[in-house]
Design an enzyme around this catalytic site. Sequence first.
Site, short mmCIF file in Angstrom:
data_model
loop_
_atom_site.label_atom_id
_atom_site.label_comp_id
_atom_site.label_asym_id
_atom_site.label_seq_id
_atom_site.Cartn_x
_atom_site.Cartn_y
_atom_site.Cartn_z
N TYR A 152 0.84 -1.21 0.00
CA TYR A 152 0.00 0.00 0.00
C TYR A 152 0.87 1.26 0.00
O TYR A 152 0.59 2.22 -0.73
CB TYR A 152 -0.89 -0.05 1.24
CG TYR A 152 -1.92 1.05 1.37
CD1 TYR A 152 -3.11 1.01 0.66
CD2 TYR A 152 -1.71 2.11 2.24
CE1 TYR A 152 -4.06 2.02 0.81
CE2 TYR A 152 -2.65 3.12 2.40
CZ TYR A 152 -3.83 3.06 1.68
OH TYR A 152 -4.77 4.06 1.83
N LYS A 156 0.90 4.13 -2.78
CA LYS A 156 0.54 5.52 -2.47
C LYS A 156 1.69 6.48 -2.72
O LYS A 156 1.46 7.66 -3.04
CB LYS A 156 0.04 5.62 -1.02
CG LYS A 156 -1.30 4.91 -0.79
CD LYS A 156 -2.34 5.32 -1.82
CE LYS A 156 -3.77 5.07 -1.38
NZ LYS A 156 -4.74 5.38 -2.46
P1 NAP Z 1 -13.35 2.18 1.45
O1 NAP Z 1 -14.37 2.67 2.41
O2 NAP Z 1 -12.79 0.81 1.59
O3 NAP Z 1 -13.92 2.39 -0.04
C1 NAP Z 1 -13.16 2.03 -1.16
C2 NAP Z 1 -14.10 1.80 -2.32
O4 NAP Z 1 -13.30 1.42 -3.47
C3 NAP Z 1 -15.09 0.66 -2.07
O5 NAP Z 1 -16.39 1.04 -2.41
C4 NAP Z 1 -14.56 -0.45 -2.96
O6 NAP Z 1 -15.54 -1.33 -3.47
C5 NAP Z 1 -13.98 0.34 -4.11
N1 NAP Z 1 -13.07 -0.49 -4.90
C6 NAP Z 1 -12.16 -1.39 -4.47
N2 NAP Z 1 -11.56 -1.99 -5.50
C7 NAP Z 1 -12.10 -1.46 -6.62
C8 NAP Z 1 -11.88 -1.69 -8.01
N3 NAP Z 1 -10.99 -2.59 -8.46
N4 NAP Z 1 -12.62 -0.98 -8.90
C9 NAP Z 1 -13.55 -0.09 -8.47
N5 NAP Z 1 -13.79 0.18 -7.18
C10 NAP Z 1 -13.06 -0.51 -6.25
O7 NAP Z 1 -12.04 3.14 1.44
P2 NAP Z 1 -11.84 4.65 1.92
O8 NAP Z 1 -11.33 4.61 3.29
O9 NAP Z 1 -13.02 5.47 1.56
O10 NAP Z 1 -10.59 5.05 0.99
C11 NAP Z 1 -10.75 5.71 -0.25
C12 NAP Z 1 -9.36 6.06 -0.79
O11 NAP Z 1 -8.67 6.86 0.17
C13 NAP Z 1 -8.49 4.84 -1.04
O12 NAP Z 1 -7.69 5.06 -2.19
C14 NAP Z 1 -7.64 4.78 0.19
O13 NAP Z 1 -6.44 4.11 -0.04
C15 NAP Z 1 -7.44 6.26 0.48
N6 NAP Z 1 -7.08 6.55 1.87
C16 NAP Z 1 -7.91 6.23 2.90
C17 NAP Z 1 -7.52 6.52 4.20
C18 NAP Z 1 -8.38 6.20 5.41
O14 NAP Z 1 -7.93 6.44 6.53
N7 NAP Z 1 -9.59 5.68 5.25
C19 NAP Z 1 -6.28 7.12 4.45
C20 NAP Z 1 -5.47 7.42 3.38
C21 NAP Z 1 -5.87 7.14 2.09
P3 NAP Z 1 -15.94 -2.66 -2.63
O15 NAP Z 1 -16.75 -2.16 -1.49
O16 NAP Z 1 -16.75 -3.46 -3.61
O17 NAP Z 1 -14.66 -3.31 -2.24
#
Ligand code: NAP
Length: 251
Positions: A152, A156
């Site tokens: 990851y 990133k």
């Molecule tokens: P999340 O709640 O897990 O949501 C991610 C979404 O992406 C889910 O709806 C998932 O679908 C979808 N997804 C996964 N694989 C996919 C694919 N191959 N094609 C299309 N859609 C796909 O994550 P989040 O926390 O909102 O994070 C969103 C972004 O922010 C990510 O890039 C993450 O790395 C980044 N981020 C998050 C955090 C944090 O603290 N949460 C911190 C830093 C960066 P499914 O539900 O079907 O799997």
Amino acid sequence: MPNTHVAIVTGAARGIGAATARRLAADGNAVAVLDLDEAACQGTVDDITAAGGKAIGVGVDVSKGDQVEAAVARVADELGAPVILVNNAGIIRDNLIFKMTEDDWDAVLGVHLRGAFLMTKAAQGYMTQEKYGRIINLSSSSAQGNRGQANYSAAKAGMQGFTKTLAIELGKFGVTANAVAPGFIQTDMTAATAERIGVSFEDFIKHSAAQIPVARVGQPEDIAATIAFLASEEAGFVSGQVIYVAGGPLD
Ligand code: NAP
């Protein structure tokens, strides 16, 4: 200034992507809500239409080139030329390096990096043609290294180099590219991390908040607000930047 463009947000069925889709729609954009399962996009689409906005849901695996081509073409057909792209879809497959499998590595790099590459390649033609575009890629504070996240953090950190290169290549077409790097945001992704390390989500949030200067964890809307600025017309002189949104200083 009102924004009336067509935006694509990937991974927008929930979490940061859903909040971003809602926010971009509230700002006046028509929004394509992309996620793996088209039916799962409906909740976000319904939120947007109930608030008076315009949205469609599109099912796509962003790591698959043929699906990406078809999804972006469908957005252009149903909403118009997409000139805002938020590469947000993401997964985690955390493990210490000695336990990390090739599949763990490929899956994470495949969704984040390959997915952002494929989506951007498919959408940039519309932007260069319109001489206008805004690309926002989701990086993470984990780009600086995080135990259990070799895959990851590599993805990133890669998003940051990818973003800067897009800014250099596409700037002359009126297209900006920036990365937003969230710290701890309260979503299903951080809930899954709490489960993996064997603590309750509540305790995980409390412990994390105690280490964050603003003394709280982030919410999806915190990230959506930053993305909304970078996606706006008035952000046209901000490009190739990585903005950490983490409740404290990171660089
Ligand atoms: P999340 O709640 O897990 O949501 C991610 C979404 O992406 C889910 O709806 C998932 O679908 C979808 N997804 C996964 N694989 C996919 C694919 N191959 N094609 C299309 N859609 C796909 O994550 P989040 O926390 O909102 O994070 C969103 C972004 O922010 C990510 O890039 C993450 O790395 C980044 N981020 C998050 C955090 C944090 O603290 N949460 C911190 C830093 C960066 P499914 O539900 O079907 O799997």
